[in-house]
Write a protein that holds these residues in place. Structure first.
Motif, PDB file in Angstrom:
ATOM      1  N   VAL A 232       0.943  -1.182  -0.182  1.00 23.19           N
ATOM      2  CA  VAL A 232      -0.009   0.004   0.003  1.00 23.19           C
ATOM      3  C   VAL A 232       0.937   1.136   0.043  1.00 23.19           C
ATOM      4  O   VAL A 232       1.790   1.458   0.811  1.00 23.19           O
ATOM      5  N   ILE A 233       0.675   2.009  -1.051  1.00 26.10           N
ATOM      6  CA  ILE A 233       1.570   3.361  -1.235  1.00 26.10           C
ATOM      7  C   ILE A 233       0.583   4.610  -1.397  1.00 26.10           C
ATOM      8  O   ILE A 233      -0.350   4.350  -1.988  1.00 26.10           O
ATOM      9  N   PRO A 281      -9.204   6.617 -11.309  1.00 28.54           N
ATOM     10  CA  PRO A 281      -9.186   5.124 -10.832  1.00 28.54           C
ATOM     11  C   PRO A 281      -8.587   4.264 -11.851  1.00 28.54           C
ATOM     12  O   PRO A 281      -8.842   4.442 -13.035  1.00 28.54           O
ATOM     13  N   GLY A 282      -7.980   3.461 -11.364  1.00 26.40           N
ATOM     14  CA  GLY A 282      -7.366   2.224 -12.347  1.00 26.40           C
ATOM     15  C   GLY A 282      -7.506   0.772 -11.518  1.00 26.40           C
ATOM     16  O   GLY A 282      -7.120   0.563 -10.428  1.00 26.40           O
ATOM     17  N   ARG A 298      -5.401   1.706  -8.442  1.00 26.63           N
ATOM     18  CA  ARG A 298      -5.362   3.130  -7.896  1.00 26.63           C
ATOM     19  C   ARG A 298      -6.666   3.556  -7.613  1.00 26.63           C
ATOM     20  O   ARG A 298      -7.502   3.485  -8.533  1.00 26.63           O
ATOM     21  N   ARG A 299      -6.659   4.197  -6.670  1.00 24.35           N
ATOM     22  CA  ARG A 299      -8.125   4.920  -6.047  1.00 24.35           C
ATOM     23  C   ARG A 299      -7.856   6.376  -5.714  1.00 24.35           C
ATOM     24  O   ARG A 299      -6.948   6.509  -4.714  1.00 24.35           O
ATOM     25  N   PRO A 300      -8.337   7.288  -6.370  1.00 22.16           N
ATOM     26  CA  PRO A 300      -8.308   8.587  -5.712  1.00 22.16           C
ATOM     27  C   PRO A 300      -8.877   8.691  -4.347  1.00 22.16           C
ATOM     28  O   PRO A 300      -9.648   8.049  -4.054  1.00 22.16           O
ATOM     29  N   VAL A 301      -8.403   9.651  -3.462  1.00 23.86           N
ATOM     30  CA  VAL A 301      -8.769  10.227  -2.189  1.00 23.86           C
ATOM     31  C   VAL A 301      -9.525  11.426  -2.334  1.00 23.86           C
ATOM     32  O   VAL A 301      -8.819  12.159  -2.526  1.00 23.86           O
ATOM     33  N   ARG A 302     -10.586  11.449  -1.590  1.00 26.01           N
ATOM     34  CA  ARG A 302     -11.300  12.635  -1.333  1.00 26.01           C
ATOM     35  C   ARG A 302     -11.223  13.313  -0.047  1.00 26.01           C
ATOM     36  O   ARG A 302     -11.674  12.224   1.008  1.00 26.01           O
ATOM     37  N   GLY A 309      -5.077  13.118  -3.002  1.00 30.21           N
ATOM     38  CA  GLY A 309      -3.995  12.160  -3.725  1.00 30.21           C
ATOM     39  C   GLY A 309      -4.465  10.947  -4.077  1.00 30.21           C
ATOM     40  O   GLY A 309      -5.864  10.723  -4.367  1.00 30.21           O
ATOM     41  N   VAL A 310      -3.965  10.026  -4.050  1.00 30.78           N
ATOM     42  CA  VAL A 310      -4.028   8.695  -4.607  1.00 30.78           C
ATOM     43  C   VAL A 310      -3.855   7.627  -3.523  1.00 30.78           C
ATOM     44  O   VAL A 310      -2.396   7.931  -2.939  1.00 30.78           O
ATOM     45  N   VAL A 311      -4.394   6.516  -3.548  1.00 31.60           N
ATOM     46  CA  VAL A 311      -3.762   5.286  -2.482  1.00 31.60           C
ATOM     47  C   VAL A 311      -3.556   4.155  -3.797  1.00 31.60           C
ATOM     48  O   VAL A 311      -4.677   3.729  -4.463  1.00 31.60           O
ATOM     49  N   VAL A 312      -2.620   3.462  -3.664  1.00 30.95           N
ATOM     50  CA  VAL A 312      -2.133   2.446  -4.670  1.00 30.95           C
ATOM     51  C   VAL A 312      -1.813   1.138  -4.056  1.00 30.95           C
ATOM     52  O   VAL A 312      -1.211   1.401  -2.993  1.00 30.95           O
ATOM     53  N   THR A 313      -2.921   0.137  -4.350  1.00 35.13           N
ATOM     54  CA  THR A 313      -2.429  -0.923  -3.691  1.00 35.13           C
ATOM     55  C   THR A 313      -1.576  -2.089  -4.658  1.00 35.13           C
ATOM     56  O   THR A 313      -1.831  -1.911  -5.775  1.00 35.13           O
TER      57      THR A 313
END
Length: 542
Positions: A232-233, A281-282, A298-302, A309-313
């Motif tokens: 997770v980054i 998102p991806g 990849r999921r954007p954060v609101r 930003g985004v969080v990528v697993t």
């Protein structure tokens, strides 16, 4: 007996209130210190002013011709006493005292003191020294100045002493006290308003959470992030890394000082930068990092409708893909054997029919031709590829090619001994299987009658310094220039431009690079894939 009531729980003081109290305490302390310094400075300034005043008055009296002339008469007090008293009353000083060269008072506010000697030693002033300071006299603590009186010959003929009460000096300095207290109160008031606003702002920024709650959340987040098996980054709106758990750091090969830096600053590939910093998102994005195949989401954060930003697993799919590819190879062998079984069953039925019809000679001739054709193809593969596992895969692929209407041939230059290391054998199965599948797809794309695929497998050198060359040629339509440049990238497929496939050639590329080899493609007249795998792997990054 009545039970005693339980002690009331101590109410915890909120962080905002604690910060407000501390700010007020620090502010009051600072303002008090400044006010004290201001008051001391004001007192020193007033004292200096009064010292200057008494010194000026004493010097003025000392240079008066009347005073100098009177001191040279037989009875100076007769002239000096009334004159000095009149001057004292007019100027408002506490006392003005004039003494002769012997230190005898010739004037004094107290008539009874005239003719006597001062309590303090007049020797320094009679020696020509000017003095200012605070001393105790007949009126109490006074600030005074003593100035010598000289004649025209510069001889000291007496001295004059002028003084004011020290309490008058203090009273004058206290007059500034209301201003000091008013300024201090105003500073404390403004500071209190600012401290309250700061406390409210802090409470809003922390969503009303107290330090222990923030600490608990942080500890929980860290424990959760590092307990997750997936990487997770998180990146902020500016693309800087703000968090990365241990699996993410290991998968992406991040340095220890990765926080606060962008993927470009961390030296990640352009492909990784696109996956990590994309605003949209991806799902199931494929990424290659040092020979690993990572599946990224990849999921954007609101954050309150703002871009957070985004969080990528990240999931390591390398071994799963390799095992799946090996399973596909085993399935290919199984399908080939199943096809051979059906083919042999059909041929047995044909022979049985010939025998029932009495065509014994025809059946015998058919079996001879069938035996020669079958044993010839199998013998050729077995003779050139002595490794049974690789030979079985090649045989199965030849059967699969026949089912698809593609002519499959093994080059006469092929030669592979049986003493292959297990790791090389696994990589050969992966490379040969994927390259042949890709070639059969390309050759059979136009449904031409002369569609063909040729395989060449040859080992050069020995086990210690040897190199295995795998060459696959197909008669397909070739590769488009834009695809040929990226054909070995993950997600790039010659069959599905949408990017949902494209693992086969990427796996071939990674297997070759991991061993310190290479893979190339030529697409002039025919499409030729050439893979080179060292017998002993160097195990370098892809």
């Amino acid at each position: 007996m009545e039970s005693s009531p339980a002690p009331a729980a101590t109410r915890e003081v909120s962080l905002a209130h604690r910060l407000f109290r501390w700010n007020i305490m620090l502010l009051v302390g600072a303002v008090t210190l400044v006010s004290l310094l201001w008051g001391i400075n004001q007192y020193l300034e007033v004292r200096a002013q009064y010292e200057e005043r008494v010194l000026t008055m004493a010097e003025s009296v000392a240079v008066m011709a009347t005073v100098q002339d009177a001191l040279q008469t037989e009875d100076p007090a007769e002239i000096l006493a009334p004159g000095a008293e009149t001057l004292r009353v007019a100027s408002g000083y506490e006392y003005i005292m004039i003494a002769d060269a012997d230190g005898i008072r010739q004037s004094h506010p107290d008539p009874e003191a005239i003719g006597g000697r001062p309590e303090l030693d007049p020797t320094p002033v009679l020696a020509g020294q000017t003095w200012t300071g605070v001393e105790h006299g007949h009126a109490g603590l006074t600030m005074r100045a003593r100035v010598p009186i000289t004649n025209d010959a510069e001889e000291v003929i007496g001295f004059v002493s002028v003084g004011v009460l020290a309490s008058e000096v203090r009273l004058a300095s206290i007059q500034e006290l209301p201003l000091i207290l008013g300024a201090a109160a105003l500073a404390v008031g403004i500071g209190a308003v600012g401290a309250r606003m700061l406390a409210r702002r802090l409470r809003a920024d922390t969503h009303g959470l107290e330090p222990r709650e923030i600490t608990a959340l942080l500890d929980g987040r860290e424990a959760l992030l590092h307990a997750i098996g997936e990487g997770v980054i998180g990146l902020d709106r500016d693309g800087r890394v703000v968090l990365a758990n241990t699996p993410a750091r290991e998968l992406l090969r991040l340095p220890p000082d990765h926080l606060g830096r962008t993927p470009a600053q961390l030296g990640l590939s352009a492909e990784a930068q696109v996956v990590l910093t994309g605003p949209e998102p991806g799902e199931d994005l494929l990424l290659s990092v040092d020979g690993l195949i990572l599946v990224c989401n990849r999921r954007p954060v609101r954050v309150r409708e703002d871009d957070g930003g985004v969080v990528v697993t990240l999931r390591d799919r390398t071994e799963l893909t390799r095992l799946s590819d090996q399973l596909d190879g085993a399935r290919t062998v199984t399908d080939g054997l199943r096809a051979q079984r059906h083919e042999f069953a059909n041929r047995l039925h044909t022979v049985a029919g010939m025998l029932e019809l009495g065509g014994v000679d025809q059946a015998q001739e058919y079996l001879s031709e069938l035996s020669l054709a079958t044993s010839g193809a199998d013998a050729e593969i077995a003779a050139r590829i002595e490794d049974m596992t690789v030979a079985a895969l090649v045989l199965a692929k030849s059967v699969q090619a026949a089912e698809r209407g593609v002519q499959f041939s093994l080059s006469e230059l092929s030669q592979l001994p049986s003493d292959q290391p297990q790791d090389l054998r696994d990589d050969l199965l992966l490379v040969i299987g994927n390259l042949i599948d890709n070639a059969m797809d390309a050759a059979g794309a136009d449904a031409r009658a002369d569609a063909r695929v040729e395989l060449m497998v040859r080992r050069h050198g020995g086990v210690a310094d040897g190199l295995v060359e795998v060459r696959v040629i197909d008669s397909g339509p070739g590769l488009a220039p834009e695809i040929a440049e990226e054909v070995f990238s993950i997600g790039r497929s010659t069959k599905d431009p949408s990017g949902r496939r494209g693992l086969g050639l990427a796996l071939v590329h990674q297997a070759c690079m991991r061993r310190g080899g290479s893979v190339t493609v030529e697409h002039e007249d025919e499409t030729t894939f050439c893979a080179y795998l060292p017998v002993r792997a160097e195990v370098i990054s892809a």
